[in-house]
Scaffold this motif. Structure first.
Motif, PDB file in Angstrom:
ATOM      1  N   GLY A  48       0.810  -1.199   0.000  1.00 17.09           N
ATOM      2  CA  GLY A  48       0.000   0.000   0.000  1.00 17.09           C
ATOM      3  C   GLY A  48       0.848   1.255   0.000  1.00 17.09           C
ATOM      4  O   GLY A  48       2.074   1.212  -0.127  1.00 17.09           O
ATOM      5  N   SER A  49       0.173   2.392   0.191  1.00 16.63           N
ATOM      6  CA  SER A  49       0.858   3.683   0.138  1.00 16.63           C
ATOM      7  C   SER A  49       0.980   4.356   1.505  1.00 16.63           C
ATOM      8  O   SER A  49       1.584   5.413   1.614  1.00 16.63           O
ATOM      9  CB  SER A  49       0.096   4.617  -0.815  1.00 16.63           C
ATOM     10  OG  SER A  49      -1.234   4.811  -0.334  1.00 16.63           O
ATOM     11  N   ALA A  50       0.405   3.763   2.538  1.00 16.39           N
ATOM     12  CA  ALA A  50       0.405   4.374   3.869  1.00 16.39           C
ATOM     13  C   ALA A  50       1.778   4.290   4.524  1.00 16.39           C
ATOM     14  O   ALA A  50       2.614   3.458   4.161  1.00 16.39           O
ATOM     15  CB  ALA A  50      -0.629   3.698   4.759  1.00 16.39           C
ATOM     16  N   TYR A  94      -1.355   3.059  11.049  1.00 15.58           N
ATOM     17  CA  TYR A  94      -0.802   3.754   9.894  1.00 15.58           C
ATOM     18  C   TYR A  94      -1.365   5.162   9.799  1.00 15.58           C
ATOM     19  O   TYR A  94      -2.312   5.518  10.497  1.00 15.58           O
ATOM     20  CB  TYR A  94      -1.090   2.980   8.606  1.00 15.58           C
ATOM     21  CG  TYR A  94      -2.552   2.791   8.318  1.00 15.58           C
ATOM     22  CD1 TYR A  94      -3.236   3.708   7.521  1.00 15.58           C
ATOM     23  CD2 TYR A  94      -3.251   1.717   8.842  1.00 15.58           C
ATOM     24  CE1 TYR A  94      -4.579   3.549   7.257  1.00 15.58           C
ATOM     25  CE2 TYR A  94      -4.599   1.552   8.579  1.00 15.58           C
ATOM     26  CZ  TYR A  94      -5.257   2.468   7.788  1.00 15.58           C
ATOM     27  OH  TYR A  94      -6.590   2.307   7.527  1.00 15.58           O
ATOM     28  N   ASP A  96      -2.231   8.286   6.712  1.00 17.56           N
ATOM     29  CA  ASP A  96      -2.299   8.817   5.350  1.00 17.56           C
ATOM     30  C   ASP A  96      -1.948   7.810   4.260  1.00 17.56           C
ATOM     31  O   ASP A  96      -0.798   7.677   3.866  1.00 17.56           O
ATOM     32  CB  ASP A  96      -1.375  10.032   5.199  1.00 17.56           C
ATOM     33  CG  ASP A  96      -1.780  11.169   6.115  1.00 17.56           C
ATOM     34  OD1 ASP A  96      -2.986  11.324   6.364  1.00 17.56           O
ATOM     35  OD2 ASP A  96      -0.877  11.883   6.575  1.00 17.56           O
ATOM     36  N   GLY A  97      -2.937   7.118   3.769  1.00 16.38           N
ATOM     37  CA  GLY A  97      -2.728   6.220   2.639  1.00 16.38           C
ATOM     38  C   GLY A  97      -3.531   4.949   2.778  1.00 16.38           C
ATOM     39  O   GLY A  97      -4.420   4.831   3.617  1.00 16.38           O
ATOM     40  N   SER A  98      -3.191   3.993   1.950  1.00 14.52           N
ATOM     41  CA  SER A  98      -3.907   2.713   1.936  1.00 14.52           C
ATOM     42  C   SER A  98      -3.006   1.580   2.416  1.00 14.52           C
ATOM     43  O   SER A  98      -1.778   1.646   2.287  1.00 14.52           O
ATOM     44  CB  SER A  98      -4.399   2.395   0.528  1.00 14.52           C
ATOM     45  OG  SER A  98      -3.307   2.206  -0.336  1.00 14.52           O
ATOM     46  N   VAL A  99      -3.640   0.548   2.966  1.00 13.65           N
ATOM     47  CA  VAL A  99      -2.932  -0.654   3.416  1.00 13.65           C
ATOM     48  C   VAL A  99      -3.733  -1.865   2.954  1.00 13.65           C
ATOM     49  O   VAL A  99      -4.950  -1.929   3.134  1.00 13.65           O
ATOM     50  CB  VAL A  99      -2.779  -0.683   4.955  1.00 13.65           C
ATOM     51  CG1 VAL A  99      -2.140  -1.981   5.408  1.00 13.65           C
ATOM     52  CG2 VAL A  99      -1.973   0.495   5.444  1.00 13.65           C
ATOM     53  N   SER A 114      -8.107  -4.677   3.978  1.00 20.17           N
ATOM     54  CA  SER A 114      -7.684  -3.469   3.281  1.00 20.17           C
ATOM     55  C   SER A 114      -8.405  -2.265   3.865  1.00 20.17           C
ATOM     56  O   SER A 114      -9.510  -2.372   4.369  1.00 20.17           O
ATOM     57  CB  SER A 114      -7.934  -3.473   1.806  1.00 20.17           C
ATOM     58  OG  SER A 114      -8.540  -4.549   1.296  1.00 20.17           O
ATOM     59  N   GLY A 116      -7.827   2.419   4.370  1.00 22.31           N
ATOM     60  CA  GLY A 116      -6.993   3.585   4.153  1.00 22.31           C
ATOM     61  C   GLY A 116      -7.788   4.856   4.298  1.00 22.31           C
ATOM     62  O   GLY A 116      -8.988   4.836   4.599  1.00 22.31           O
ATOM     63  N   GLN A 123      -5.705  -1.145  11.380  1.00 14.85           N
ATOM     64  CA  GLN A 123      -6.265  -2.240  10.602  1.00 14.85           C
ATOM     65  C   GLN A 123      -5.705  -3.534  11.158  1.00 14.85           C
ATOM     66  O   GLN A 123      -4.534  -3.570  11.563  1.00 14.85           O
ATOM     67  CB  GLN A 123      -5.856  -2.040   9.153  1.00 14.85           C
ATOM     68  CG  GLN A 123      -6.464  -2.996   8.187  1.00 14.85           C
ATOM     69  CD  GLN A 123      -6.083  -2.605   6.782  1.00 14.85           C
ATOM     70  OE1 GLN A 123      -6.111  -1.445   6.412  1.00 14.85           O
ATOM     71  NE2 GLN A 123      -5.714  -3.581   6.005  1.00 14.85           N
TER      72      GLN A 123
END
Length: 131
Positions: A48-50, A94, A96-99, A114, A116, A123
Motif C-alpha cells: 500500500g501507500s500508507a 498507519y 495517510d494512505g492505503s494498506v 484493506s 486507508g 487495521q
C-alpha cells in the motif's frame, strides 16, 4: 507340431498372467503424500501507500513489533507438520494512505484486510489453521 502347440500355450499363459499382474495397481500406502513431511508456511504480505507507524505480528501467542515499516512488507513462518492448531494476528497502525494485507497458508489465501484514508488508522487481520 504338438510340442510347438504346447510351447505356444505355455507362452500365452505366462504372458497372460504377467499382463494381469502388471495391470493391477498396488494400493497406495495410508497417510503418505508428497507434502506429508513438508512444513506448513504462513506468509503475511502487506502493501500500500500508507506510512505504517507500528506493525505488530503475533503468531501462537508470541508478538513481534516493528516501527516505521516500509511497504511492501512480508514475513514467512514455518511450522513442522502435525503440530496442531496455530493462531495469528497482524495489527497495523498507519497514517495517510492505503494498506492491503493478506495471510496465506501453504499458498492458499486465509485472510485479507484493506483500508486507508487521510489521518491515522488501525487495521488488523487474524485467523488460525490446523493440520
Amino acid at each position: 507340431m504338438k510340442r510347438t502347440a504346447v510351447l505356444l500355450a505355455a507362452a500365452f499363459l505366462v504372458a497372460g498372467c504377467s499382463g494381469t499382474t502388471a495391470g493391477t495397481p498396488s494400493p497406495a500406502p495410508q497417510g503418505t503424500s508428497a507434502a506429508a513431511g513438508e512444513p506448513h508456511r504462513l506468509v503475511f504480505d502487506v502493501s500500500g501507500s500508507a506510512v505504517v507507524t507500528t506493525l505488530t505480528c503475533t503468531v501462537d501467542g508470541k508478538p513481534t513489533e516493528e516501527k516505521n515499516v516500509k511497504l511492501p512488507w512480508s514475513r514467512t513462518f514455518s511450522f513442522p507438520p502435525h503440530t496442531g492448531k496455530h493462531e495469528y494476528q497482524v495489527v497495523m497502525q498507519y497514517a495517510d494512505g492505503s494498506v492491503n494485507a493478506t495471510a496465506k497458508v501453504d499458498g492458499l489465501l486465509q485472510t485479507s484486510s484493506s483500508g486507508g484514508g487521510d489521518g491515522a488508522g488501525t487495521q488488523s487481520m487474524n485467523g488460525d489453521f490446523s493440520d
